[in-house]
Design a protein around this motif. Structure first.
Motif, PDB file in Angstrom:
ATOM      1  N   ASP A  65       0.778  -1.197  -0.027  1.00 57.09           N
ATOM      2  CA  ASP A  65       0.112  -0.198  -0.010  1.00 57.09           C
ATOM      3  C   ASP A  65       0.793   1.369   0.023  1.00 57.09           C
ATOM      4  OD1 ASP A  65      -2.417  -1.274  -0.041  1.00 57.09           O
ATOM      5  OD2 ASP A  65      -2.405  -1.488   2.251  1.00 57.09           O
ATOM      6  N   PHE A  66       1.935   1.230   0.529  1.00 59.04           N
ATOM      7  CA  PHE A  66       2.917   2.504   0.740  1.00 59.04           C
ATOM      8  C   PHE A  66       4.064   2.134  -0.276  1.00 59.04           C
ATOM      9  CE2 PHE A  66       1.255   1.399   4.833  1.00 59.04           C
ATOM     10  CZ  PHE A  66       0.563   2.524   5.114  1.00 59.04           C
ATOM     11  N   THR A  67       4.027   1.462  -1.420  1.00 57.18           N
ATOM     12  CA  THR A  67       5.026   1.221  -2.233  1.00 57.18           C
ATOM     13  C   THR A  67       4.306   1.541  -3.699  1.00 57.18           C
ATOM     14  OG1 THR A  67       6.251  -0.108  -1.134  1.00 57.18           O
ATOM     15  CG2 THR A  67       6.768  -0.170  -3.395  1.00 57.18           C
ATOM     16  N   PHE A  68       5.091   2.347  -4.843  1.00 57.32           N
ATOM     17  CA  PHE A  68       4.560   2.423  -5.968  1.00 57.32           C
ATOM     18  C   PHE A  68       5.686   2.243  -6.964  1.00 57.32           C
ATOM     19  CE2 PHE A  68       3.543   5.208  -9.791  1.00 57.32           C
ATOM     20  CZ  PHE A  68       2.473   4.762 -10.219  1.00 57.32           C
ATOM     21  N   THR A  69       5.582   1.408  -7.784  1.00 63.00           N
ATOM     22  CA  THR A  69       6.557   1.125  -8.862  1.00 63.00           C
ATOM     23  C   THR A  69       6.257   1.290 -10.365  1.00 63.00           C
ATOM     24  OG1 THR A  69       5.409  -1.249  -9.053  1.00 63.00           O
ATOM     25  CG2 THR A  69       7.196  -1.095  -7.374  1.00 63.00           C
ATOM     26  N   GLY A  70       5.255   2.208 -10.285  1.00 57.50           N
ATOM     27  CA  GLY A  70       4.738   2.557 -11.756  1.00 57.50           C
ATOM     28  C   GLY A  70       5.856   3.487 -12.425  1.00 57.50           C
ATOM     29  N   PHE A  71       6.788   3.980 -11.995  1.00 56.35           N
ATOM     30  CA  PHE A  71       7.685   4.795 -12.427  1.00 56.35           C
ATOM     31  C   PHE A  71       9.001   4.484 -12.900  1.00 56.35           C
ATOM     32  CE2 PHE A  71       5.891   8.517  -9.676  1.00 56.35           C
ATOM     33  CZ  PHE A  71       4.968   8.759 -10.343  1.00 56.35           C
ATOM     34  N   ARG A  72       9.017   3.114 -12.790  1.00 56.26           N
ATOM     35  CA  ARG A  72      10.379   2.473 -13.155  1.00 56.26           C
ATOM     36  C   ARG A  72      10.649   2.664 -14.837  1.00 56.26           C
ATOM     37  NH1 ARG A  72       9.971  -3.187  -9.831  1.00 56.26           N
ATOM     38  NH2 ARG A  72      10.269  -2.386  -7.842  1.00 56.26           N
ATOM     39  N   LYS A  73       9.549   2.830 -15.517  1.00 50.92           N
ATOM     40  CA  LYS A  73       9.989   3.088 -16.913  1.00 50.92           C
ATOM     41  C   LYS A  73       8.873   3.765 -17.579  1.00 50.92           C
ATOM     42  CE  LYS A  73       7.590  -1.588 -18.268  1.00 50.92           C
ATOM     43  NZ  LYS A  73       8.039  -2.870 -19.055  1.00 50.92           N
ATOM     44  N   ALA A  74       9.016   4.227 -18.723  1.00 49.18           N
ATOM     45  CA  ALA A  74       7.932   5.165 -19.546  1.00 49.18           C
ATOM     46  C   ALA A  74       6.810   4.201 -19.840  1.00 49.18           C
ATOM     47  CB  ALA A  74       8.401   5.859 -20.541  1.00 49.18           C
ATOM     48  N   SER A  75       5.532   4.789 -19.500  1.00 53.13           N
ATOM     49  CA  SER A  75       4.208   4.025 -19.786  1.00 53.13           C
ATOM     50  C   SER A  75       4.006   3.773 -21.427  1.00 53.13           C
ATOM     51  CB  SER A  75       3.046   4.875 -19.232  1.00 53.13           C
ATOM     52  OG  SER A  75       2.861   6.208 -19.942  1.00 53.13           O
ATOM     53  N   LYS A  76       4.724   4.526 -22.280  1.00 55.92           N
ATOM     54  CA  LYS A  76       4.642   4.356 -23.658  1.00 55.92           C
ATOM     55  C   LYS A  76       6.009   4.290 -24.375  1.00 55.92           C
ATOM     56  CE  LYS A  76      -0.079   6.140 -24.015  1.00 55.92           C
ATOM     57  NZ  LYS A  76      -0.867   7.117 -24.922  1.00 55.92           N
ATOM     58  N   SER A  77       6.163   3.804 -25.360  1.00 57.86           N
ATOM     59  CA  SER A  77       7.554   3.949 -26.135  1.00 57.86           C
ATOM     60  C   SER A  77       7.605   5.345 -26.528  1.00 57.86           C
ATOM     61  CB  SER A  77       7.283   3.108 -27.327  1.00 57.86           C
ATOM     62  OG  SER A  77       6.681   3.329 -28.425  1.00 57.86           O
ATOM     63  N   ASP A  78       8.879   5.464 -27.067  1.00 61.65           N
ATOM     64  CA  ASP A  78       9.277   6.847 -27.593  1.00 61.65           C
ATOM     65  C   ASP A  78       8.632   7.314 -28.580  1.00 61.65           C
ATOM     66  OD1 ASP A  78      11.165   6.972 -25.387  1.00 61.65           O
ATOM     67  OD2 ASP A  78      13.020   6.731 -26.780  1.00 61.65           O
ATOM     68  N   SER A  79       8.383   6.496 -29.552  1.00 63.40           N
ATOM     69  CA  SER A  79       7.580   6.808 -30.807  1.00 63.40           C
ATOM     70  C   SER A  79       6.162   7.201 -30.137  1.00 63.40           C
ATOM     71  CB  SER A  79       7.803   5.649 -31.690  1.00 63.40           C
ATOM     72  OG  SER A  79       6.980   4.347 -31.278  1.00 63.40           O
ATOM     73  N   GLU A  80       5.535   6.343 -29.508  1.00 68.53           N
ATOM     74  CA  GLU A  80       4.234   6.561 -28.880  1.00 68.53           C
ATOM     75  C   GLU A  80       3.990   8.234 -28.413  1.00 68.53           C
ATOM     76  OE1 GLU A  80       1.989   2.312 -28.142  1.00 68.53           O
ATOM     77  OE2 GLU A  80       3.704   3.061 -26.726  1.00 68.53           O
ATOM     78  N   ILE A  81       5.244   8.517 -27.523  1.00 70.00           N
ATOM     79  CA  ILE A  81       5.130   9.766 -26.898  1.00 70.00           C
ATOM     80  C   ILE A  81       5.187  10.739 -28.042  1.00 70.00           C
ATOM     81  CG2 ILE A  81       6.455  11.192 -25.251  1.00 70.00           C
ATOM     82  CD1 ILE A  81       7.134   8.581 -23.888  1.00 70.00           C
ATOM     83  N   ALA A  82       6.029  10.437 -28.953  1.00 72.77           N
ATOM     84  CA  ALA A  82       6.155  11.545 -30.087  1.00 72.77           C
ATOM     85  C   ALA A  82       4.973  11.776 -30.838  1.00 72.77           C
ATOM     86  CB  ALA A  82       7.432  11.008 -30.892  1.00 72.77           C
ATOM     87  N   LYS A  83       4.204  10.771 -30.921  1.00 67.97           N
ATOM     88  CA  LYS A  83       2.946  10.907 -31.659  1.00 67.97           C
ATOM     89  C   LYS A  83       1.681  11.407 -30.807  1.00 67.97           C
ATOM     90  CE  LYS A  83       4.106   7.292 -35.019  1.00 67.97           C
ATOM     91  NZ  LYS A  83       3.811   5.625 -35.233  1.00 67.97           N
ATOM     92  N   SER A  84       1.955  11.464 -29.496  1.00 67.70           N
ATOM     93  CA  SER A  84       0.806  11.819 -28.560  1.00 67.70           C
ATOM     94  C   SER A  84       0.833  13.519 -29.031  1.00 67.70           C
ATOM     95  CB  SER A  84       1.218  11.895 -27.100  1.00 67.70           C
ATOM     96  OG  SER A  84       2.419  12.864 -26.706  1.00 67.70           O
ATOM     97  N   PRO A  85      -0.499  14.083 -28.724  1.00 67.40           N
ATOM     98  CA  PRO A  85      -0.852  15.530 -29.080  1.00 67.40           C
ATOM     99  C   PRO A  85       0.152  16.384 -28.807  1.00 67.40           C
ATOM    100  CG  PRO A  85      -2.957  14.405 -28.290  1.00 67.40           C
ATOM    101  CD  PRO A  85      -1.549  13.407 -27.902  1.00 67.40           C
ATOM    102  N   THR A  86       0.660  16.537 -27.640  1.00 69.60           N
ATOM    103  CA  THR A  86       1.673  17.364 -27.393  1.00 69.60           C
ATOM    104  C   THR A  86       3.202  17.033 -27.206  1.00 69.60           C
ATOM    105  OG1 THR A  86       1.547  16.936 -24.699  1.00 69.60           O
ATOM    106  CG2 THR A  86      -0.194  18.455 -25.937  1.00 69.60           C
ATOM    107  N   GLY A  87       3.395  15.755 -27.513  1.00 70.95           N
ATOM    108  CA  GLY A  87       4.625  15.190 -27.540  1.00 70.95           C
ATOM    109  C   GLY A  87       5.094  15.026 -26.075  1.00 70.95           C
ATOM    110  N   ALA A  88       4.227  14.706 -24.987  1.00 70.32           N
ATOM    111  CA  ALA A  88       4.597  14.515 -23.719  1.00 70.32           C
ATOM    112  C   ALA A  88       3.449  14.064 -23.103  1.00 70.32           C
ATOM    113  CB  ALA A  88       5.029  15.896 -22.911  1.00 70.32           C
ATOM    114  N   ILE A  89       3.825  12.882 -22.152  1.00 69.79           N
ATOM    115  CA  ILE A  89       2.848  12.164 -21.322  1.00 69.79           C
ATOM    116  C   ILE A  89       2.972  12.387 -19.866  1.00 69.79           C
ATOM    117  CG2 ILE A  89       2.085  10.602 -23.126  1.00 69.79           C
ATOM    118  CD1 ILE A  89       3.631   8.653 -21.870  1.00 69.79           C
TER     119      ILE A  89
END
Length: 207
Positions: A65-89
């Motif tokens: 409950d006191f541990t979060f591991t969701g920041f270990r890697k990006a939630s999307k690939s570099d190409s997916e991030i680049a294609k997002s509306p603002t280029g950032a997620i």
């Protein structure tokens, strides 16, 4: 008749401008202080919601409950991030994915930027924010109540603070992807995109 119509239009314009100015002014609110050391969120479907999440029994709290591991890697690939509306997620912690932060008055976020990616001008009405650069070069800043811009170009290891309720932005100005770790001083800081407020609200009066 024409004079009456003109007066009505001018009155509506005045109301719209006043309302827009009200939206653009800083809004200040804060999370209440917790009444106990921790309150792990009960996110079950039948748990009541009252200014946050109810606490599950202390005997049911776990290390996870006191541990979060969701920041270990990006939630999307570099190409997916680049294609997002603002280029950032952004990936944020909430009591739904990190129950231990319930009532603690904090939110964390990992931001991933493609080259040229931007988090547009926005505000968090219920929280101040810090940005810590993990990788890359990010130009960032905020606009004060007296319309003064405070900005800096940040590199790995640098930190910048955005005061509560003020409009701010982030842009990857480097030649590689950028990553930041952000912390906000509210469990529910809010996210208001400035452009949406400016261009949407006046049309309410002219439909």
């Amino acid at each position: 008749m024409a004079q009456s119509s003109s007066t009505t239009v001018l009155s509506l314009l005045f109301i719209a401008l006043c309302a827009t100015a009200s939206f653009m002014s800083a809004v200040h609110a804060a999370d209440p202080d917790p009444l106990q050391d921790y309150c792990v969120a009960d996110v079950s479907a039948n748990a009541p919601l009252l200014n946050g999440f109810a606490c599950k029994p202390r005997s049911a709290a776990t290390d996870e409950d006191f541990t979060f591991t969701g920041f270990r890697k990006a939630s999307k690939s570099d190409s997916e991030i680049a294609k997002s509306p603002t280029g950032a997620i952004a990936v944020l912690t909430t009591p739904l994915n990190y129950p231990g932060i319930n009532t603690q008055g904090i939110t964390h976020a990992r931001l991933d930027f493609a080259v040229g990616g931007v988090i547009p001008l926005h505000t968090h009405p219920r929280g101040a924010e810090t940005i810590f650069i993990l990788k890359g070069t990010v130009y960032t800043g905020f606009i004060s109540d007296d319309n003064k811009l405070f900005a800096a170009t940040l590199k790995q290891g640098d930190v910048f603070v955005f005061p509560k309720g003020l409009s701010h932005f982030q842009i990857n100005v480097g030649k590689e992807t950028a990553i930041s770790f952000n912390t906000l001083t509210s469990q529910s800081p809010g996210f208001l995109v400035t452009a949406n407020q400016v261009y949407t609200f006046p049309f309410i009066f002219f439909r």
